[in-house]
Scaffold this active site. Sequence first.
Site, short mmCIF file in Angstrom:
data_model
loop_
_atom_site.label_atom_id
_atom_site.label_comp_id
_atom_site.label_asym_id
_atom_site.label_seq_id
_atom_site.Cartn_x
_atom_site.Cartn_y
_atom_site.Cartn_z
N PRO A 87 34.49 20.72 14.44
CA PRO A 87 33.05 20.97 14.66
C PRO A 87 32.18 20.14 13.72
CG PRO A 87 34.26 23.04 14.40
CD PRO A 87 35.20 21.93 14.05
N GLU A 114 41.79 28.00 9.67
CA GLU A 114 40.41 27.72 9.24
C GLU A 114 40.15 26.22 9.12
OE1 GLU A 114 38.38 30.44 9.18
OE2 GLU A 114 40.30 31.31 9.83
N ARG A 152 40.01 8.73 32.34
CA ARG A 152 39.37 8.42 33.62
C ARG A 152 38.53 7.15 33.58
NH1 ARG A 152 34.64 10.15 34.32
NH2 ARG A 152 34.76 10.61 36.54
N ASP A 167 29.34 7.60 37.69
CA ASP A 167 29.21 8.86 36.97
C ASP A 167 27.82 9.06 36.42
OD1 ASP A 167 31.78 9.52 37.31
OD2 ASP A 167 32.44 9.00 35.31
C1 58G Z 1 35.77 25.11 11.34
C2 58G Z 1 36.50 25.86 12.22
C3 58G Z 1 36.27 23.89 10.91
C4 58G Z 1 37.20 21.09 17.32
C5 58G Z 1 37.73 25.40 12.65
C6 58G Z 1 37.49 23.42 11.37
C7 58G Z 1 38.15 21.85 16.67
C8 58G Z 1 35.90 23.05 17.60
C9 58G Z 1 36.06 21.69 17.79
C10 58G Z 1 38.23 24.18 12.22
C11 58G Z 1 37.93 23.21 16.48
C12 58G Z 1 35.01 20.88 18.48
C13 58G Z 1 40.53 24.72 13.00
C14 58G Z 1 40.47 24.89 14.47
C15 58G Z 1 39.44 22.78 13.87
C16 58G Z 1 39.55 23.65 12.67
C17 58G Z 1 39.86 23.64 15.03
N1 58G Z 1 36.80 23.77 16.98
N2 58G Z 1 33.82 21.44 18.66
N3 58G Z 1 38.77 24.03 15.83
O1 58G Z 1 35.28 19.76 18.86
#
Ligand code: 58G
Length: 246
Positions: A87, A114, A152, A167
Amino acid sequence: MRFDVITIFQEMFSALEHSIPGRAATNNIIDINYWNPRDFTKDKHRCVDDRPYGGGPGMVMMAQPMHDCIHKIKEKNSTAKVIHLSPQGQLLDQDGVKYLAAQENLILLCGRYEGIDERVVEQDIDEEWSIGDYVLSGGELAAMVMIDAITRLLPGALGDAESAEQDSFTTGLLDHQHYTRPEAFNGQKVPKMLLSGAHNAIARWRLREALGRTYLRRPKLLKKRGLSKDEQKLLDEFIKEERELL
Ligand code: 58G
């Protein structure tokens, strides 16, 4: 194009067999290889996670198994770009997908719990990408989204009818509406224009609808893209008709 995916849940990627990446793999357009960080652990329980320094809930993916796994992959292909799905990454859009599709080899690191130890991010990761502003329980679904969107665009992955050139987002606009048989459904008819057989007029009608929808739903996309004189005229037409319906 070659993908090396680092994950403790390889089974999840069987979902890709049912879509374009599945067919592309069969046709040797892409090659996906999986690596399990558990195979790079050194303890008898094959632990890939540990408690966070500073306390708090959840677990953190340990640096050493991830680091060793990445370096094993890089032994064979030192030019591969290492991507972390997170994220905190750069938001993926169609321009980002195009950029990634131009690479020969991507290593996709899927975190769990996490997240992964920040020292791996600093030492071994080239780029961090996010598929949207929300949190998933693992990077796997994000990696699959990325693989699908990239694949794709690769030559030979789509049939002619589904050319990626048409697209939405490639045109910088949302897509126009689509209809198929029957001509009337629950009292609603297919727009007359589409039954006319007048290809040029249909193309202009579709462009006007695409401009109108983008204007109504995603105005920032229109700002980013800009409009030609002719497109502005079509959009004005759309807006005028929209007002008359109110
Ligand atoms: C906070 C929470 C930081 C990609 C989880 C890292 C991966 C969303 C996306 C994590 C993800 C996205 C652990 C689980 C990354 C790690 C993974 N969540 N939005 N979660 O692309």
